[in-house]
Design a protein around this motif. Sequence first.
Motif, PDB file in Angstrom:
ATOM      1  N   VAL A  94       2.286 -24.200   0.946  1.00 38.44           N
ATOM      2  CA  VAL A  94       3.467 -25.043   0.728  1.00 38.44           C
ATOM      3  C   VAL A  94       3.077 -26.527   0.740  1.00 38.44           C
ATOM      4  CG1 VAL A  94       5.620 -25.792   1.841  1.00 38.44           C
ATOM      5  CG2 VAL A  94       5.077 -23.351   1.696  1.00 38.44           C
ATOM      6  N   ARG A  95       2.119 -26.876   1.583  1.00 34.13           N
ATOM      7  CA  ARG A  95       1.801 -28.289   1.769  1.00 34.13           C
ATOM      8  C   ARG A  95       0.580 -28.751   0.968  1.00 34.13           C
ATOM      9  NH1 ARG A  95       5.475 -30.200   4.991  1.00 34.13           N
ATOM     10  NH2 ARG A  95       4.423 -32.206   4.979  1.00 34.13           N
ATOM     11  N   GLY A  96       0.133 -27.891   0.059  1.00 31.03           N
ATOM     12  CA  GLY A  96      -0.920 -28.310  -0.877  1.00 31.03           C
ATOM     13  C   GLY A  96      -2.309 -28.464  -0.285  1.00 31.03           C
ATOM     14  N   PHE A  97      -2.601 -27.708   0.773  1.00 30.65           N
ATOM     15  CA  PHE A  97      -3.940 -27.811   1.360  1.00 30.65           C
ATOM     16  C   PHE A  97      -5.012 -27.040   0.578  1.00 30.65           C
ATOM     17  CE2 PHE A  97      -1.843 -29.582   5.021  1.00 30.65           C
ATOM     18  CZ  PHE A  97      -2.811 -30.395   5.596  1.00 30.65           C
ATOM     19  N   ASN A  98      -4.581 -26.210  -0.401  1.00 27.53           N
ATOM     20  CA  ASN A  98      -5.539 -25.426  -1.198  1.00 27.53           C
ATOM     21  C   ASN A  98      -6.500 -24.607  -0.335  1.00 27.53           C
ATOM     22  OD1 ASN A  98      -4.302 -26.553  -3.352  1.00 27.53           O
ATOM     23  ND2 ASN A  98      -6.048 -27.759  -4.051  1.00 27.53           N
ATOM     24  N   HIS A  99      -5.948 -23.994   0.701  1.00 23.48           N
ATOM     25  CA  HIS A  99      -6.761 -23.116   1.542  1.00 23.48           C
ATOM     26  C   HIS A  99      -5.854 -21.987   2.040  1.00 23.48           C
ATOM     27  CE1 HIS A  99     -10.237 -21.980   3.911  1.00 23.48           C
ATOM     28  NE2 HIS A  99      -9.450 -21.827   4.958  1.00 23.48           N
ATOM     29  N   SER A 100      -5.719 -20.971   1.224  1.00 23.53           N
ATOM     30  CA  SER A 100      -4.881 -19.802   1.528  1.00 23.53           C
ATOM     31  C   SER A 100      -5.528 -18.627   0.802  1.00 23.53           C
ATOM     32  CB  SER A 100      -3.454 -19.976   0.988  1.00 23.53           C
ATOM     33  OG  SER A 100      -2.909 -21.201   1.379  1.00 23.53           O
ATOM     34  N   CYS A 101      -5.084 -17.426   1.132  1.00 22.94           N
ATOM     35  CA  CYS A 101      -5.710 -16.273   0.483  1.00 22.94           C
ATOM     36  C   CYS A 101      -4.714 -15.136   0.294  1.00 22.94           C
ATOM     37  CB  CYS A 101      -6.881 -15.776   1.329  1.00 22.94           C
ATOM     38  SG  CYS A 101      -6.381 -15.182   2.955  1.00 22.94           S
ATOM     39  N   ILE A 102      -5.148 -14.166  -0.496  1.00 21.36           N
ATOM     40  CA  ILE A 102      -4.406 -12.908  -0.635  1.00 21.36           C
ATOM     41  C   ILE A 102      -5.239 -11.873   0.116  1.00 21.36           C
ATOM     42  CG2 ILE A 102      -3.517 -11.187  -2.240  1.00 21.36           C
ATOM     43  CD1 ILE A 102      -3.459 -13.389  -4.379  1.00 21.36           C
ATOM     44  N   SER A 103      -4.571 -11.116   0.965  1.00 20.86           N
ATOM     45  CA  SER A 103      -5.325 -10.216   1.826  1.00 20.86           C
ATOM     46  C   SER A 103      -4.757  -8.798   1.760  1.00 20.86           C
ATOM     47  CB  SER A 103      -5.228 -10.764   3.251  1.00 20.86           C
ATOM     48  OG  SER A 103      -5.606  -9.788   4.163  1.00 20.86           O
ATOM     49  N   ALA A 104      -5.644  -7.823   1.609  1.00 19.59           N
ATOM     50  CA  ALA A 104      -5.190  -6.426   1.606  1.00 19.59           C
ATOM     51  C   ALA A 104      -6.235  -5.534   2.245  1.00 19.59           C
ATOM     52  CB  ALA A 104      -4.925  -5.959   0.176  1.00 19.59           C
ATOM     53  N   ALA A 105      -5.741  -4.614   3.060  1.00 23.68           N
ATOM     54  CA  ALA A 105      -6.631  -3.608   3.657  1.00 23.68           C
ATOM     55  C   ALA A 105      -6.066  -2.239   3.321  1.00 23.68           C
ATOM     56  CB  ALA A 105      -6.693  -3.791   5.171  1.00 23.68           C
ATOM     57  N   TYR A 106      -6.947  -1.269   3.234  1.00 22.69           N
ATOM     58  CA  TYR A 106      -6.522   0.111   2.979  1.00 22.69           C
ATOM     59  C   TYR A 106      -6.888   0.962   4.185  1.00 22.69           C
ATOM     60  CZ  TYR A 106      -6.810   4.873   1.189  1.00 22.69           C
ATOM     61  OH  TYR A 106      -6.676   6.228   1.045  1.00 22.69           O
ATOM     62  N   MET A 107      -5.914   1.777   4.635  1.00 18.40           N
ATOM     63  CA  MET A 107      -6.175   2.682   5.754  1.00 18.40           C
ATOM     64  C   MET A 107      -6.054   4.118   5.266  1.00 18.40           C
ATOM     65  SD  MET A 107      -4.100   0.818   8.834  1.00 18.40           S
ATOM     66  CE  MET A 107      -4.794   1.701  10.214  1.00 18.40           C
ATOM     67  N   ARG A 108      -7.087   4.895   5.570  1.00 19.28           N
ATOM     68  CA  ARG A 108      -7.066   6.324   5.216  1.00 19.28           C
ATOM     69  C   ARG A 108      -7.008   7.107   6.522  1.00 19.28           C
ATOM     70  NH1 ARG A 108      -8.978   9.153   0.609  1.00 19.28           N
ATOM     71  NH2 ARG A 108      -9.934   7.313  -0.320  1.00 19.28           N
ATOM     72  N   GLY A 109      -5.949   7.879   6.688  1.00 14.80           N
ATOM     73  CA  GLY A 109      -5.825   8.684   7.908  1.00 14.80           C
ATOM     74  C   GLY A 109      -5.857   7.846   9.175  1.00 14.80           C
ATOM     75  N   GLY A 110      -5.267   6.645   9.137  1.00 11.52           N
ATOM     76  CA  GLY A 110      -5.168   5.823  10.339  1.00 11.52           C
ATOM     77  C   GLY A 110      -6.388   4.950  10.612  1.00 11.52           C
ATOM     78  N   GLU A 111      -7.377   4.986   9.702  1.00 11.15           N
ATOM     79  CA  GLU A 111      -8.602   4.190   9.890  1.00 11.15           C
ATOM     80  C   GLU A 111      -8.753   3.180   8.769  1.00 11.15           C
ATOM     81  OE1 GLU A 111     -12.997   5.369  10.936  1.00 11.15           O
ATOM     82  OE2 GLU A 111     -11.906   6.998   9.984  1.00 11.15           O
ATOM     83  N   LEU A 112      -9.196   1.961   9.101  1.00  9.66           N
ATOM     84  CA  LEU A 112      -9.438   0.957   8.055  1.00  9.66           C
ATOM     85  C   LEU A 112     -10.690   1.348   7.284  1.00  9.66           C
ATOM     86  CD1 LEU A 112      -8.901  -2.279  10.158  1.00  9.66           C
ATOM     87  CD2 LEU A 112      -7.586  -1.668   8.105  1.00  9.66           C
ATOM     88  N   THR A 113     -10.565   1.512   5.957  1.00 14.20           N
ATOM     89  CA  THR A 113     -11.764   1.927   5.210  1.00 14.20           C
ATOM     90  C   THR A 113     -12.146   0.979   4.070  1.00 14.20           C
ATOM     91  OG1 THR A 113     -10.502   3.397   3.768  1.00 14.20           O
ATOM     92  CG2 THR A 113     -11.442   4.387   5.746  1.00 14.20           C
ATOM     93  N   ALA A 114     -11.223   0.097   3.658  1.00 14.86           N
ATOM     94  CA  ALA A 114     -11.569  -0.851   2.583  1.00 14.86           C
ATOM     95  C   ALA A 114     -10.752  -2.115   2.762  1.00 14.86           C
ATOM     96  CB  ALA A 114     -11.285  -0.237   1.218  1.00 14.86           C
ATOM     97  N   SER A 115     -11.365  -3.258   2.441  1.00 14.44           N
ATOM     98  CA  SER A 115     -10.551  -4.475   2.494  1.00 14.44           C
ATOM     99  C   SER A 115     -11.066  -5.525   1.524  1.00 14.44           C
ATOM    100  CB  SER A 115     -10.454  -5.022   3.916  1.00 14.44           C
ATOM    101  OG  SER A 115     -11.679  -5.505   4.352  1.00 14.44           O
ATOM    102  N   ALA A 116     -10.119  -6.356   1.064  1.00  9.85           N
ATOM    103  CA  ALA A 116     -10.442  -7.434   0.120  1.00  9.85           C
ATOM    104  C   ALA A 116      -9.608  -8.655   0.473  1.00  9.85           C
ATOM    105  CB  ALA A 116     -10.138  -6.988  -1.307  1.00  9.85           C
ATOM    106  N   VAL A 117     -10.268  -9.791   0.609  1.00  9.41           N
ATOM    107  CA  VAL A 117      -9.591 -11.065   0.898  1.00  9.41           C
ATOM    108  C   VAL A 117     -10.053 -12.053  -0.164  1.00  9.41           C
ATOM    109  CG1 VAL A 117      -9.328 -12.944   2.563  1.00  9.41           C
ATOM    110  CG2 VAL A 117      -9.552 -10.591   3.398  1.00  9.41           C
ATOM    111  N   TYR A 118      -9.091 -12.636  -0.890  1.00 11.23           N
ATOM    112  CA  TYR A 118      -9.441 -13.508  -2.020  1.00 11.23           C
ATOM    113  C   TYR A 118      -8.894 -14.906  -1.818  1.00 11.23           C
ATOM    114  CZ  TYR A 118      -9.904 -15.162  -6.845  1.00 11.23           C
ATOM    115  OH  TYR A 118     -10.227 -15.889  -7.967  1.00 11.23           O
TER     116      TYR A 118
END
Length: 261
Positions: A94-118
Amino acid sequence: MNISDEKILEKLTELERDCGEMMLRAHRIMAETKSGRRDVVTEYDRRIQEIMVGELGAFLPGTRFFCEENDLQESLSAEHVFVIDPIDGTMNFVRGFNHSCISAAYMRGGELTASAVYNPYTGEMFTALKGGGAYLNGRRISVEDAPLSETVVCFGTAPYYQDLTDRMFDMTKKLFRASLDIRREGTAELDLCSVAAGRAGLFTELMLSFWDYAAGMLLVQEAGGICCTSDGGPLPLTGEKSSVAAGSPKAMADYLRIIRE
Ligand code: IPD
């Protein structure tokens, strides 16, 4: 449906790169408040979440979602769950700092198995697969196992929890004295990526939502680091809010000694 973690990660990175373009083109960003004046959301947070949920739902029918916006918080014990923060660092956005990301994690059967942060501003894509290591733009990364005195500390202010302010600044003062310097960069997920990439030795914040740290947690672990609560306990994978501390083994040992003193 049997889709591999690799394919899921590929889909996450493709979607995040596309949605990152929206962030770069954003103009006249209007913020609305949520739980209080520091807790903000924009139409871009909502739109990116809608796109990701729509695309991932079609890609993996029946999957559940645990996301920051629109009260979309389903059970994390389902067989397939995506944990999404459409924009982590909304105040920066919102304040134009140009430092933010899109974040997603995938959980299979209750365990974190993949993630990507851009981070669309730098074009940096951080990825991890359980047991497969952590990567930055395809290049393997690892924590820098240096003592706290030889590294930089990232911290979050837990801005929505005023009852934690004194404790947070007291702790930060100690960490400043014990380290090379401190950073408050405004996105927990990118702070965790900084630990995974060896830029910072430690990150800590006294209260975070699961979508603020799920993806980064796997990244730090796959980069050889440790992720726990701020007093050294196990981090919950059940969706409740938690304090978080993450760092290289040496920096974490120093950190735990300092906070217990
Ligand atoms: C926030 C950021 C910030 C942290 C806050 C988080 P949001 O996430 O990660 O660095 O201090 O605690 O809530 O609200 O921008 O997605």
